[in-house]
Write an enzyme that holds these catalytic residues in place. Structure first.
Site, PDB file in Angstrom:
ATOM      1  CG  ASN A 156       0.433  34.268 -64.125  1.00 58.39           C
ATOM      2  OD1 ASN A 156      -0.086  33.215 -63.755  1.00 58.39           O
ATOM      3  ND2 ASN A 156      -0.061  35.456 -63.799  1.00 58.39           N
ATOM      4  CD1 TRP A 157       1.544  29.361 -68.343  1.00 55.70           C
ATOM      5  CD2 TRP A 157       0.764  27.269 -68.151  1.00 55.70           C
ATOM      6  NE1 TRP A 157       2.451  28.528 -68.924  1.00 55.70           N
ATOM      7  CE2 TRP A 157       2.009  27.228 -68.814  1.00 55.70           C
ATOM      8  CE3 TRP A 157       0.091  26.072 -67.913  1.00 55.70           C
ATOM      9  CZ2 TRP A 157       2.582  26.036 -69.250  1.00 55.70           C
ATOM     10  CZ3 TRP A 157       0.663  24.888 -68.336  1.00 55.70           C
ATOM     11  CH2 TRP A 157       1.894  24.879 -69.004  1.00 55.70           C
ATOM     12  CE  LYS A 158      -2.748  36.516 -66.424  1.00 58.90           C
ATOM     13  NZ  LYS A 158      -3.237  37.873 -66.525  1.00 58.90           N
ATOM     14  CG  HIS A 163      -0.893  38.446 -60.798  1.00 60.28           C
ATOM     15  ND1 HIS A 163      -2.066  38.956 -61.295  1.00 60.28           N
ATOM     16  CD2 HIS A 163      -0.062  38.308 -61.861  1.00 60.28           C
ATOM     17  CE1 HIS A 163      -1.952  39.107 -62.608  1.00 60.28           C
ATOM     18  NE2 HIS A 163      -0.743  38.726 -62.978  1.00 60.28           N
ATOM     19  CD  GLU A 219      -5.012  38.450 -63.491  1.00 61.01           C
ATOM     20  OE1 GLU A 219      -4.771  37.256 -63.228  1.00 61.01           O
ATOM     21  OE2 GLU A 219      -4.751  38.968 -64.600  1.00 61.01           O
ATOM     22  CD  GLU A 233       2.855  41.163 -63.800  1.00 62.61           C
ATOM     23  OE1 GLU A 233       3.128  40.563 -64.829  1.00 62.61           O
ATOM     24  OE2 GLU A 233       1.938  40.806 -63.030  1.00 62.61           O
ATOM     25  N   GLY A 288      -2.998  42.028 -69.768  1.00 62.03           N
ATOM     26  CA  GLY A 288      -4.076  41.434 -70.557  1.00 62.03           C
ATOM     27  C   GLY A 288      -4.810  42.416 -71.444  1.00 62.03           C
ATOM     28  CB  SER A 319       0.491  43.536 -73.117  1.00 65.04           C
ATOM     29  OG  SER A 319      -0.828  43.520 -72.616  1.00 65.04           O
ATOM     30  N   GLY A 334       1.821  36.721 -69.290  1.00 69.03           N
ATOM     31  CA  GLY A 334       0.523  36.076 -69.093  1.00 69.03           C
ATOM     32  C   GLY A 334       0.045  35.438 -70.387  1.00 69.03           C
ATOM     33  N   GLY A 335      -0.819  36.140 -71.102  1.00 69.20           N
ATOM     34  CA  GLY A 335      -1.476  35.606 -72.296  1.00 69.20           C
ATOM     35  C   GLY A 335      -0.539  34.908 -73.277  1.00 69.20           C
TER      36      GLY A 335
HETATM   37  C1  PEP Z   1       0.357  38.670 -66.006  1.00 69.35           C
HETATM   38  O1  PEP Z   1      -0.672  38.048 -65.812  1.00 69.35           O
HETATM   39  O2  PEP Z   1       1.234  38.688 -65.121  1.00 69.35           O
HETATM   40  C2  PEP Z   1       0.532  39.358 -67.272  1.00 69.35           C
HETATM   41  C3  PEP Z   1       1.548  40.158 -67.408  1.00 69.35           C
HETATM   42  O3  PEP Z   1      -0.406  39.120 -68.241  1.00 69.35           O
HETATM   43  P1  PEP Z   1      -0.329  39.566 -69.790  1.00 69.35           P
HETATM   44  O4  PEP Z   1       1.043  39.201 -70.294  1.00 69.35           O
HETATM   45  O5  PEP Z   1      -1.402  38.786 -70.464  1.00 69.35           O
HETATM   46  O6  PEP Z   1      -0.551  41.037 -69.839  1.00 69.35           O
END
Ligand code: PEP
Length: 257
Positions: free
Chosen positions: A11-13, A101, A103, A173, A179, A219, A240-241
């Site tokens: 997930n590049w956001k 999600h 966010e 999640e 993040g 993470s 994500g990251g």
């Molecule tokens: C996400 O945005 O779905 C996520 C899990 O981010 P991260 O891996 O950066 O925690």
């Protein structure tokens, strides 16, 4: 080992323009070997504006990489300035759409009902929702994590048809892990994913629930993916990251090497 095909999605956001997106996928493909794709799905979820470029790259280079979107509007078309519909995504060969999600829930006020409406639209057009649920830190500390996640799950599944285990992916999640560099312990992640599977069983029957895929997200890094994937109810990761680094995402995808 289950016969569920794991799915690892990035997930590049709101990161990477379409040119950077092309480079990122090209580099990812360079780092991955044929065997890395075997027996698992690899998916990238770039911003909307990069979908067309990546669709073209995937097609021209015949990459075994799936395409996902990060959001959608529940209606097929209409006067909804700035929104993107599922039929538009379908035309870009998008297979998955992330729905709910944390966010979007926290920053854009999406409710379980909104998430369910989006997920229904995704299904209506033959794409698959990746439905996200997860508790915040205070809820976990108060011992309410299961209650919160089960409630989100029930609300977000409202009106969805699940007669095919592949029709939907759930992503657990924990919000406090997104993040932040904090990851749920493999045991805690497993416990919640097993709870989610049991709840799905109540909703769709244990046979279908046993074949549905549940991802962990929060993470996920090259250093923790193996332990997470070793858990019996974790069938992949929403990353994500670490998905913004072709090297790290390739190490996550290639964790079986
Ligand atoms: C996400 O945005 O779905 C996520 C899990 O981010 P991260 O891996 O950066 O925690």
């Amino acid at each position: 080992m289950s016969d569920r095909t794991p799915i690892i999605a990035g997930n590049w956001k709101m990161h990477r323009d379409h040119l950077e997106a092309i480079q990122l996928v090209q580099k990812l493909a360079y780092h991955l070997n044929e065997v890395d794709y075997e027996g698992q799905e690899v998916v990238v979820c770039p911003p909307f504006v990069a979908l067309r470029s990546i669709q073209t790259l995937i097609q021209s280079d015949k990459l075994p990489i799936g395409l996902g979107a990060q959001n959608c509007h529940p209606e097929d078309e209409g006067a909804f300035t700035g929104e993107i519909s599922v039929p538009m995504l379908a035309r870009l060969d998008v297979s998955y759409v992330i729905c709910g999600h944390s966010e979007r829930r926290a920053l854009f006020g999406e409710t379980d009902a909104d998430v369910a409406a989006k997920a229904r639209a995704v299904q209506r057009h033959g794409l698959r929702p990746v439905l996200c649920v997860g508790e915040v830190k205070e809820e976990r500390e108060a011992g309410r994590a299961v209650e919160v996640v089960v409630s989100q799950l029930r609300g977000s599944l409202d009106g969805l048809t699940i007669d095919d285990p592949d029709a939907l992916v759930i992503a657990y999640e924990p919000v406090w892990a997104i993040g932040t560099g904090l990851t749920a312990t493999p045991d805690d992640a497993q416990e919640m994913c097993a709870t989610i599977r049991a709840e799905l069983g109540e909703r769709v029957g244990s046979q279908i629930a046993a074949a549905m895929r549940i991802q962990y997200g929060g993470s996920v890094k090259p250093g923790n993916i193996r332990q997470l994937m070793a858990q019996p109810d974790i069938d992949g990761a929403l990353v994500g990251g670490a998905s913004l680094s072709s090297e790290d995402f390739a190490l996550i995808v290639g964790h079986r090497r």
